[in-house]
Design a protein around this motif. Structure first.
Motif, PDB file in Angstrom:
ATOM      1  N   LEU A  29      45.824  39.585  40.834  1.00 40.31           N
ATOM      2  CA  LEU A  29      46.005  39.638  42.290  1.00 40.31           C
ATOM      3  C   LEU A  29      47.090  40.055  42.527  1.00 40.31           C
ATOM      4  O   LEU A  29      47.414  41.857  43.989  1.00 40.31           O
ATOM      5  N   ASN A  30      48.507  40.197  42.389  1.00 41.92           N
ATOM      6  CA  ASN A  30      49.407  40.558  42.951  1.00 41.92           C
ATOM      7  C   ASN A  30      49.699  42.111  42.977  1.00 41.92           C
ATOM      8  O   ASN A  30      50.455  43.258  43.721  1.00 41.92           O
ATOM      9  N   ASP A  31      49.711  42.882  41.460  1.00 42.67           N
ATOM     10  CA  ASP A  31      50.259  43.776  40.825  1.00 42.67           C
ATOM     11  C   ASP A  31      48.949  44.919  42.319  1.00 42.67           C
ATOM     12  O   ASP A  31      49.199  45.937  42.445  1.00 42.67           O
ATOM     13  N   VAL A  32      47.494  44.423  42.357  1.00 43.41           N
ATOM     14  CA  VAL A  32      46.748  45.676  42.803  1.00 43.41           C
ATOM     15  C   VAL A  32      47.616  45.446  44.673  1.00 43.41           C
ATOM     16  O   VAL A  32      46.925  46.575  45.145  1.00 43.41           O
ATOM     17  N   GLY A  33      47.576  44.317  44.888  1.00 43.10           N
ATOM     18  CA  GLY A  33      47.392  44.131  46.473  1.00 43.10           C
ATOM     19  C   GLY A  33      48.656  44.728  46.804  1.00 43.10           C
ATOM     20  O   GLY A  33      49.018  45.906  47.514  1.00 43.10           O
ATOM     21  N   HIS A  34      49.107  45.263  45.527  1.00 42.99           N
ATOM     22  CA  HIS A  34      50.745  46.001  46.191  1.00 42.99           C
ATOM     23  C   HIS A  34      50.362  47.013  45.639  1.00 42.99           C
ATOM     24  O   HIS A  34      51.623  48.132  46.791  1.00 42.99           O
ATOM     25  N   ALA A  41      45.344  37.329  49.452  1.00 41.44           N
ATOM     26  CA  ALA A  41      44.452  36.809  50.125  1.00 41.44           C
ATOM     27  C   ALA A  41      43.093  37.365  50.102  1.00 41.44           C
ATOM     28  O   ALA A  41      41.596  36.928  49.474  1.00 41.44           O
ATOM     29  N   SER A  42      43.175  38.889  50.664  1.00 41.46           N
ATOM     30  CA  SER A  42      42.346  40.347  50.915  1.00 41.46           C
ATOM     31  C   SER A  42      41.844  40.589  49.624  1.00 41.46           C
ATOM     32  O   SER A  42      40.229  40.628  48.841  1.00 41.46           O
ATOM     33  N   VAL A  43      42.981  40.614  48.029  1.00 40.71           N
ATOM     34  CA  VAL A  43      42.039  40.696  46.979  1.00 40.71           C
ATOM     35  C   VAL A  43      41.793  40.274  46.241  1.00 40.71           C
ATOM     36  O   VAL A  43      40.757  40.165  45.633  1.00 40.71           O
ATOM     37  N   GLY A  44      41.818  38.466  46.645  1.00 37.20           N
ATOM     38  CA  GLY A  44      41.524  37.160  46.325  1.00 37.20           C
ATOM     39  C   GLY A  44      39.748  37.112  46.386  1.00 37.20           C
ATOM     40  O   GLY A  44      38.907  37.234  45.851  1.00 37.20           O
ATOM     41  N   TYR A  45      39.541  38.101  47.919  1.00 37.58           N
ATOM     42  CA  TYR A  45      37.905  37.851  48.683  1.00 37.58           C
ATOM     43  C   TYR A  45      36.937  38.682  47.067  1.00 37.58           C
ATOM     44  O   TYR A  45      35.986  38.256  47.189  1.00 37.58           O
ATOM     45  N   LEU A  46      37.391  39.590  46.827  1.00 39.41           N
ATOM     46  CA  LEU A  46      36.969  40.692  45.683  1.00 39.41           C
ATOM     47  C   LEU A  46      36.259  39.272  44.958  1.00 39.41           C
ATOM     48  O   LEU A  46      35.115  39.299  43.876  1.00 39.41           O
ATOM     49  N   VAL A  47      36.518  37.802  44.386  1.00 37.09           N
ATOM     50  CA  VAL A  47      36.064  37.294  43.065  1.00 37.09           C
ATOM     51  C   VAL A  47      35.084  36.199  44.048  1.00 37.09           C
ATOM     52  O   VAL A  47      34.220  36.464  43.331  1.00 37.09           O
ATOM     53  N   THR A  48      34.680  36.359  45.691  1.00 38.13           N
ATOM     54  CA  THR A  48      33.949  35.850  46.019  1.00 38.13           C
ATOM     55  C   THR A  48      32.605  36.411  45.986  1.00 38.13           C
ATOM     56  O   THR A  48      31.898  36.777  45.950  1.00 38.13           O
ATOM     57  N   VAL A  49      33.356  37.624  46.305  1.00 39.86           N
ATOM     58  CA  VAL A  49      32.197  39.154  46.480  1.00 39.86           C
ATOM     59  C   VAL A  49      31.776  39.204  44.742  1.00 39.86           C
ATOM     60  O   VAL A  49      30.525  39.164  44.883  1.00 39.86           O
ATOM     61  N   PHE A  50      32.067  38.979  44.227  1.00 42.60           N
ATOM     62  CA  PHE A  50      31.831  39.063  42.722  1.00 42.60           C
ATOM     63  C   PHE A  50      30.834  37.773  41.979  1.00 42.60           C
ATOM     64  O   PHE A  50      29.334  38.874  41.888  1.00 42.60           O
ATOM     65  N   ALA A  51      31.042  37.239  42.523  1.00 47.68           N
ATOM     66  CA  ALA A  51      30.470  35.845  42.326  1.00 47.68           C
ATOM     67  C   ALA A  51      29.313  36.135  43.117  1.00 47.68           C
ATOM     68  O   ALA A  51      27.934  35.592  43.236  1.00 47.68           O
ATOM     69  N   LEU A  52      29.166  35.669  44.273  1.00 50.21           N
ATOM     70  CA  LEU A  52      27.769  36.086  45.085  1.00 50.21           C
ATOM     71  C   LEU A  52      26.824  37.217  44.752  1.00 50.21           C
ATOM     72  O   LEU A  52      25.212  37.267  45.008  1.00 50.21           O
ATOM     73  N   VAL A  53      27.343  38.574  44.440  1.00 51.01           N
ATOM     74  CA  VAL A  53      26.445  39.267  44.146  1.00 51.01           C
ATOM     75  C   VAL A  53      25.806  39.490  42.734  1.00 51.01           C
ATOM     76  O   VAL A  53      25.002  39.163  42.889  1.00 51.01           O
ATOM     77  N   TYR A  54      26.853  38.508  41.362  1.00 57.00           N
ATOM     78  CA  TYR A  54      26.143  38.665  40.754  1.00 57.00           C
ATOM     79  C   TYR A  54      25.157  37.103  40.752  1.00 57.00           C
ATOM     80  O   TYR A  54      23.813  37.771  40.293  1.00 57.00           O
ATOM     81  N   ALA A  55      25.137  36.188  41.575  1.00 58.83           N
ATOM     82  CA  ALA A  55      24.214  34.873  42.027  1.00 58.83           C
ATOM     83  C   ALA A  55      22.945  35.452  42.363  1.00 58.83           C
ATOM     84  O   ALA A  55      21.652  35.561  42.324  1.00 58.83           O
ATOM     85  N   ILE A  56      23.043  36.262  43.417  1.00 57.33           N
ATOM     86  CA  ILE A  56      22.236  36.986  43.910  1.00 57.33           C
ATOM     87  C   ILE A  56      21.613  37.960  44.145  1.00 57.33           C
ATOM     88  O   ILE A  56      19.607  38.203  43.602  1.00 57.33           O
ATOM     89  N   SER A  57      22.159  39.302  43.307  1.00 55.61           N
ATOM     90  CA  SER A  57      21.618  39.972  42.630  1.00 55.61           C
ATOM     91  C   SER A  57      20.334  39.846  41.187  1.00 55.61           C
ATOM     92  O   SER A  57      19.764  40.781  40.516  1.00 55.61           O
ATOM     93  N   THR A  58      20.997  38.784  40.275  1.00 53.69           N
ATOM     94  CA  THR A  58      20.771  38.729  38.899  1.00 53.69           C
ATOM     95  C   THR A  58      19.134  38.466  38.811  1.00 53.69           C
ATOM     96  O   THR A  58      18.217  38.684  38.245  1.00 53.69           O
ATOM     97  N   PRO A  59      18.385  37.164  39.874  1.00 51.90           N
ATOM     98  CA  PRO A  59      17.238  37.466  39.663  1.00 51.90           C
ATOM     99  C   PRO A  59      16.400  38.370  39.691  1.00 51.90           C
ATOM    100  O   PRO A  59      15.049  38.688  39.205  1.00 51.90           O
TER     101      PRO A  59
END
Length: 397
Positions: A29-34, A41-59
């Protein structure tokens, strides 16, 4: 038997690289943000985006690839995964890094669904719970060992090198999978309506709520594990890495015990498991003043974290094998889909609890969802008693 063990290692390796890719953002997180001048905090949203895309697209993608050869579908999706992961390492801006993470999430859920499907097909009947437990353990192993190594690579060299390392291991795994996994595997063909028929079964409808509320309950607590250890239990930040490492080991133990539960009692044992988990969550706020007692409770919660995985995965697969053979791959995806939705539920609930009630209340917030899961698994066991599932074996591939 030697061929089976080697194939098993390959399937666990696939889960391991998927876990490394999914969790690596936490360590960099810190290295990407830097580099991109973006708030952490914005880099952290990558975790949320990944999980939602994963869950919605998989089926949806699973329904499409389920009509084709398991082997060919796995090979194509792994190539896309490797290209997307490499794209992450090449990203010239935070926007393109986000795009690469979305592309990776689109295929990650389907890959693990196919991996579990193949595991179910190649394993002898008595080895199915063992192999599925190990496939799930691949993710835990990634969080315990893969992510710290990736973080070390990022801090020692660059965060891009962490993705290069995943690409190299993925290419090796792809080559081994190509030459070792059976090429002729597919489910009975069916159109979209035929495959979706699985979701009309009450045994499936109730079952999908278990990973949703089960993971939701534990993630109310797990999302705030770090502040729980440092703020509530007053452990030093110097000891945090060791404590998180030990907690990761309990997660591996949890997956292995999950395989044992699947083999000896399966879902019939889960009401007792949920009762223990609910009690642990309930007493956690009451023992925070007793540092080492509270820490023992935390580690016990780690052991309960993934106990549902193998029993519910085998339930989905066996219902599909018996009554909906055209929906095997879809059945394989249901646990991971609703587990990820449960993560969103738990983390959002945890945020509300911490904001309005305080950090010490997260245990009770999680206990509510676990109590709901306990009632639901009792209901599911009654449905299964009315229509027992006949276990079938596959011919050796």
């Amino acid at each position: 038997m030697h061929a089976f063990k080697f194939r098993a290692i390959i399937l666990v390796a696939i889960a391991f690289i998927l876990g490394c890719n999914e969790f690596i953002i936490v360590g960099i997180l810190n290295d990407v943000g830097h580099q991109f001048n973006v708030p952490v905090a914005s880099v952290g949203y990558l975790v949320t985006v990944f999980a939602l895309v994963y869950a919605i697209s998989t089926p949806f993608i699973t329904l499409f690839v389920g009509r084709y050869s398991y082997f060919k579908s796995l090979m194509v999706l792994m190539v896309i995964f490797i290209l997307s992961n490499t794209f992450s390492g090449l990203a010239s801006s935070f926007f393109w890094l986000t795009v690469s993470r979305i592309l990776t999430a689109l295929v990650a859920g389907v890959i693990i669904s196919l991996t579990i499907t193949i595991a179910n097909q190649i394993a002898p009947l008595d080895k199915r719970p063992w192999l599925i437990a190990w496939v799930f353990s691949g993710f835990s192993i990634a969080s315990v060992f893969g992510v710290p190594i990736g973080t070390w690579i990022s801090t020692t060299f660059t965060w891009r090198d962490s993705f290069w390392a995943i690409t190299i291991v993925s290419l090796l795994t792809l080559a081994l999978a190509y030459f070792s996994l059976p090429h002729k595997m597919s489910q009975e063909t069916g159109n979209l309506r035929d495959q979706l028929a699985l979701l009309k079964d009450h045994r499936i409808q109730v079952a999908i709520t278990l990973p949703f509320f089960g993971s939701g309950g534990i993630y109310v607590f797990y999302t705030y594990l770090r502040p729980t250890l440092t703020t509530l239990l007053h452990f030093s930040t110097q000891s945090l890495s060791l404590l998180l490492f030990i907690y990761g080991l309990t997660a591996i133990v949890s997956n292995q015990l999950s395989g044992q539960i699947a083999q000896h009692g399966s879902l019939k044992l889960m009401p007792k498991v949920y009762a223990i988990e609910a009690i642990l969550l309930f007493i956690l706020p009451l023992v925070t003043g007793l540092q080492w007692v509270a820490l023992a409770v935390v580690f016990c919660l780690g052991i309960t974290m993934y106990l549902l995985n193998s029993p519910i995965q085998l339930h989905f697969l066996m219902v599909a094998e018996q009554d909906y053979p055209q929906s095997i791959v879809l059945a394989s995806s249901l646990n991971s889909i609703f587990f990820n939705f449960g993560i969103s539920l738990g983390s959002a609930t945890g945020a509300l609890v911490v904001t309005h009630l305080g950090l010490n209340w997260i245990g009770w917030g999680g206990a509510v969802y676990i109590a709901v899961a306990m009632v639901l698994v009792i209901w599911l066991n009654r449905l299964n008693a009315r229509k027992p599932i006949k276990v079938t074996s596959h011919e050796s591939l």
